[in-house]
Design an enzyme around this catalytic site. Sequence first.
Site, PDB file in Angstrom:
ATOM      1  N   TYR A   1      -1.669  -3.419  -7.059  1.00  0.00           N
ATOM      2  CA  TYR A   1      -1.375  -4.248  -5.897  1.00  0.00           C
ATOM      3  C   TYR A   1      -2.379  -4.100  -4.749  1.00  0.00           C
ATOM      4  O   TYR A   1      -2.710  -2.975  -4.353  1.00  0.00           O
ATOM      5  CB  TYR A   1       0.017  -3.909  -5.364  1.00  0.00           C
ATOM      6  CG  TYR A   1       0.517  -4.965  -4.401  1.00  0.00           C
ATOM      7  CD1 TYR A   1       1.008  -6.173  -4.880  1.00  0.00           C
ATOM      8  CD2 TYR A   1       0.432  -4.779  -3.039  1.00  0.00           C
ATOM      9  CE1 TYR A   1       1.418  -7.163  -4.020  1.00  0.00           C
ATOM     10  CE2 TYR A   1       0.847  -5.761  -2.162  1.00  0.00           C
ATOM     11  CZ  TYR A   1       1.341  -6.953  -2.661  1.00  0.00           C
ATOM     12  OH  TYR A   1       1.753  -7.934  -1.805  1.00  0.00           O
TER      13      TYR A   1
ATOM     14  N   CYS B   1       0.485  -7.793  11.761  1.00  0.00           N
ATOM     15  CA  CYS B   1       0.766  -8.051  13.186  1.00  0.00           C
ATOM     16  C   CYS B   1       0.057  -9.317  13.661  1.00  0.00           C
ATOM     17  O   CYS B   1      -0.169  -9.500  14.857  1.00  0.00           O
ATOM     18  CB  CYS B   1       0.319  -6.880  14.044  1.00  0.00           C
ATOM     19  SG  CYS B   1       1.420  -5.460  13.949  1.00  0.00           S
TER      20      CYS B   1
ATOM     21  N   ASP C   1      -9.812  -9.526   8.832  1.00  0.00           N
ATOM     22  CA  ASP C   1      -9.229  -8.200   8.612  1.00  0.00           C
ATOM     23  C   ASP C   1     -10.177  -7.037   8.896  1.00  0.00           C
ATOM     24  O   ASP C   1      -9.729  -5.989   9.339  1.00  0.00           O
ATOM     25  CB  ASP C   1      -8.727  -8.104   7.158  1.00  0.00           C
ATOM     26  CG  ASP C   1      -7.785  -6.930   6.925  1.00  0.00           C
ATOM     27  OD1 ASP C   1      -6.924  -6.679   7.791  1.00  0.00           O
ATOM     28  OD2 ASP C   1      -7.897  -6.267   5.887  1.00  0.00           O
TER      29      ASP C   1
ATOM     30  N   ARG D   1       1.733 -12.181  -0.674  1.00  0.00           N
ATOM     31  CA  ARG D   1       0.369 -12.428  -0.184  1.00  0.00           C
ATOM     32  C   ARG D   1      -0.254 -13.678  -0.783  1.00  0.00           C
ATOM     33  O   ARG D   1       0.132 -14.113  -1.863  1.00  0.00           O
ATOM     34  CB  ARG D   1      -0.528 -11.238  -0.568  1.00  0.00           C
ATOM     35  CG  ARG D   1      -0.096  -9.900   0.036  1.00  0.00           C
ATOM     36  CD  ARG D   1      -0.509  -9.807   1.468  1.00  0.00           C
ATOM     37  NE  ARG D   1      -0.116  -8.551   2.089  1.00  0.00           N
ATOM     38  CZ  ARG D   1      -0.846  -7.919   3.003  1.00  0.00           C
ATOM     39  NH1 ARG D   1      -2.002  -8.413   3.400  1.00  0.00           N
ATOM     40  NH2 ARG D   1      -0.406  -6.819   3.560  1.00  0.00           N
TER      41      ARG D   1
ATOM     42  N   ARG E   1       0.850  -1.203   0.000  1.00  0.00           N
ATOM     43  CA  ARG E   1       0.000   0.000   0.000  1.00  0.00           C
ATOM     44  C   ARG E   1       0.881   1.247   0.000  1.00  0.00           C
ATOM     45  O   ARG E   1       1.975   1.254   0.539  1.00  0.00           O
ATOM     46  CB  ARG E   1      -0.914   0.012   1.225  1.00  0.00           C
ATOM     47  CG  ARG E   1      -2.068  -0.976   1.140  1.00  0.00           C
ATOM     48  CD  ARG E   1      -3.001  -0.851   2.321  1.00  0.00           C
ATOM     49  NE  ARG E   1      -2.368  -1.297   3.556  1.00  0.00           N
ATOM     50  CZ  ARG E   1      -1.823  -0.514   4.460  1.00  0.00           C
ATOM     51  NH1 ARG E   1      -1.831   0.806   4.305  1.00  0.00           N
ATOM     52  NH2 ARG E   1      -1.279  -1.020   5.542  1.00  0.00           N
TER      53      ARG E   1
ATOM     54  N   SER F   1      -1.434  -3.562  10.303  1.00  0.00           N
ATOM     55  CA  SER F   1      -1.177  -4.548   9.244  1.00  0.00           C
ATOM     56  C   SER F   1       0.033  -5.412   9.582  1.00  0.00           C
ATOM     57  O   SER F   1       1.023  -4.922  10.121  1.00  0.00           O
ATOM     58  CB  SER F   1      -0.906  -3.817   7.935  1.00  0.00           C
ATOM     59  OG  SER F   1      -1.933  -2.896   7.695  1.00  0.00           O
TER      60      SER F   1
ATOM     61  N   HIS G   1     -10.870  -2.069  11.422  1.00  0.00           N
ATOM     62  CA  HIS G   1      -9.789  -2.936  10.932  1.00  0.00           C
ATOM     63  C   HIS G   1      -9.611  -4.077  11.942  1.00  0.00           C
ATOM     64  O   HIS G   1      -8.622  -4.124  12.669  1.00  0.00           O
ATOM     65  CB  HIS G   1      -8.519  -2.084  10.819  1.00  0.00           C
ATOM     66  CG  HIS G   1      -7.388  -2.739  10.087  1.00  0.00           C
ATOM     67  ND1 HIS G   1      -6.084  -2.361  10.256  1.00  0.00           N
ATOM     68  CD2 HIS G   1      -7.380  -3.737   9.168  1.00  0.00           C
ATOM     69  CE1 HIS G   1      -5.311  -3.090   9.474  1.00  0.00           C
ATOM     70  NE2 HIS G   1      -6.060  -3.930   8.811  1.00  0.00           N
TER      71      HIS G   1
ATOM     72  N   LYS H   1      -9.671  -2.134   1.526  1.00  0.00           N
ATOM     73  CA  LYS H   1      -9.357  -0.974   2.368  1.00  0.00           C
ATOM     74  C   LYS H   1     -10.140   0.267   1.930  1.00  0.00           C
ATOM     75  O   LYS H   1     -10.614   1.043   2.753  1.00  0.00           O
ATOM     76  CB  LYS H   1      -7.862  -0.683   2.318  1.00  0.00           C
ATOM     77  CG  LYS H   1      -6.999  -1.872   2.693  1.00  0.00           C
ATOM     78  CD  LYS H   1      -7.251  -2.328   4.094  1.00  0.00           C
ATOM     79  CE  LYS H   1      -6.294  -3.444   4.492  1.00  0.00           C
ATOM     80  NZ  LYS H   1      -6.532  -3.908   5.855  1.00  0.00           N
TER      81      LYS H   1
HETATM   82  C1  OXD Z   1      -3.269  -4.459   5.427  1.00  0.00           C
HETATM   83  C2  OXD Z   1      -3.898  -5.615   4.754  1.00  0.00           C
HETATM   84  O1  OXD Z   1      -2.339  -3.869   4.877  1.00  0.00           O
HETATM   85  O2  OXD Z   1      -4.792  -6.218   5.354  1.00  0.00           O
HETATM   86  O3  OXD Z   1      -3.733  -4.141   6.527  1.00  0.00           O
HETATM   87  O4  OXD Z   1      -3.544  -5.910   3.601  1.00  0.00           O
HETATM   88 MN    MN Z   2      -5.407  -5.220   7.143  1.00  0.00          MN
END
Ligand code: OXD
Ligand code: MN
Length: 601
Positions: free
Chosen positions: A217, A270, A295, A384, A84, A268, A246, A226
């Site tokens: 991406y 974690c 998420d 991913r 991102r 993100s 989130h 998001k």
């Molecule tokens: C993030 C994702 O970046 O879930 O939080 O991809």
């Molecule tokens: Mn996320």
Amino acid sequence: MATSVSQKASGINDISQISPAVRQWVDEVAKLTRPDRIYWCDGSAEEYRRLVQELVARNELLPLNAEEFPNCFLARSNPNDVARVEHLTFICTPSKEDAGPNNNWIDPKEARARMRSLFDGCMRGRTLYVVPYCMGPIDSPYSRCGVEITDSGYVAVNMMLMTRTGRPTLERIARESTSKDKPFVRGLHSIGELDPNRRFIMHYPQDLAIESFGSGYGGNALLGKKCHALRIASWQARTEGWLAEHMLIVGLTNPQGEKHYIAAAFPSACGKTNLAMLIPPGSMPGWKVETVGDDIAWLHPGPDGRLWAINPEAGYFGVVPGTNRDTNRNAFDMIKRDTLFTNVALTADKQPWWEGRKKLEPVIDWKGQPFDPKNGPAAHPNSRFTVSARNNPIYSPHADDAQGVPISALVFGGRRREVAPLVYESRDWNHGVLVGASVASETTAAAVGQAGVVRRDPMAMLPFCGYNFGDYWAHWLNVGSKLSKPPRIYHVNWFRRDAQGRFLWPGFGDNLRVIEWMLKRSAGTATAETTPIGNLPRAQDLNIQGLQISDADLKELLTVDAKLWREELKSIGEYLRGYGARLPAKLTEEHRKTLELLDKA
Ligand code: OXD
Ligand code: MN
């Protein structure tokens, strides 16, 4: 007119069934972007297979070892497009203050003009895919629909895994697109030339619109995630009285058969996916874990005074490195079939490979070059997997419930080497809002920028809140006042280290021990020690049966260092004051109360 552009033979041939509002918008976009073809996705399994085969024929997807990883494919993104881009992401509200200090802002007229010139003719020679999608269970009153227009086939097939596409969605959009309160979100996306200097992700919350250019991406391009389900939805949620967060949602059944759901927010990368798919340690028999979401959670005050949650997504776009049978067997099993991998490495026999994958060796790195450790990791750290939630062996049977699931505890967390103890419980909802607003975490590879730097990431929403955080916290306080049975609010830190940098807590499945304490607190059957920052378990309050942990480590994990916390509170106070007049007085009051308690300690 779009209808003058040749229609592809498959997908939806008879577009007269499509809502006129959608057709009109597609026409307008086609006039601007000039695609060679328009393809209306019907969301069928046959279509998914066909689009994937088209991408394979164009070398945009590479089939993986069909014996070990059936129906799995690898995509390699442009090496300049791997995460991102928060610095190129904007909230374009008419007033800058409404976007707040937490967002980049451009005047909407200027943003629209800039994007118009980028989109002008950008789809010449390309196919324009129309992807209608529903965020949330198809029959839920809490779900919201959108349409993504994209010139990337990769994005189209990812959206088919990540959201609910298909005829019921089209029918819902047709039903709702004439109503004022539930219009569809318009998401326009083009990969452009993948030039980082011509890359922008613009959000117009007041118009329920997104424009994304120059990236193919993840969160930049899969607009349901998001952009829609967090940035636009958080704005919508404020006007409608709910929360778009989130957060993962997970169901836990204890050995006595009592079932509870928790929702947990972490920045993100974690460990949200791991927590959502947690495997109880062998020494905690009788526990059952079921995933509702990994998420994003949309939370609504229910008629019974409790907070209810739906997962707006239908799939997972998870971080691959570190996933193996020991860290997360469920995730490992889940991605062994029907999965799209992005930016992982390859073994000699075309299996996907990533750091943390046991056995086997990488021979080709994520850029498609022969692997040489001198060039860095074999898989990109933000590589991913995209996979349907239905592949998850512990997918909750209640994940599709129209009303969602009732939430017993809300959890905030960050990645902190020090300061934050393993877990603490807020005094009440309003204090919990302060706890959420104070989340800080070391940055990760999920966004472009330096990793490992501690930054404030309130409610793990810093990159995702579609409006001013000051107003957002006021909204949180307001939602709490509507709940006669609010969930308790916790803060956890699985990432505490000692002076040598060693992790003090094993994490993963053993996090269930902390959750067990939370659930017992909700049931009124666990004790805690009151401290100035909130309530902490004492060592004897945690179930550590079968866990190899020293008394000293446990003591350190459960200690509140008053000096460090005074400094922390000072820094939190400075951060909050940055929101000026929009900072709710009640939050300042909670901050003052905590400082006072620390001073007395
Ligand atoms: C993030 C994702 O970046 O879930 O939080 O991809
Ligand atoms: Mn996320």
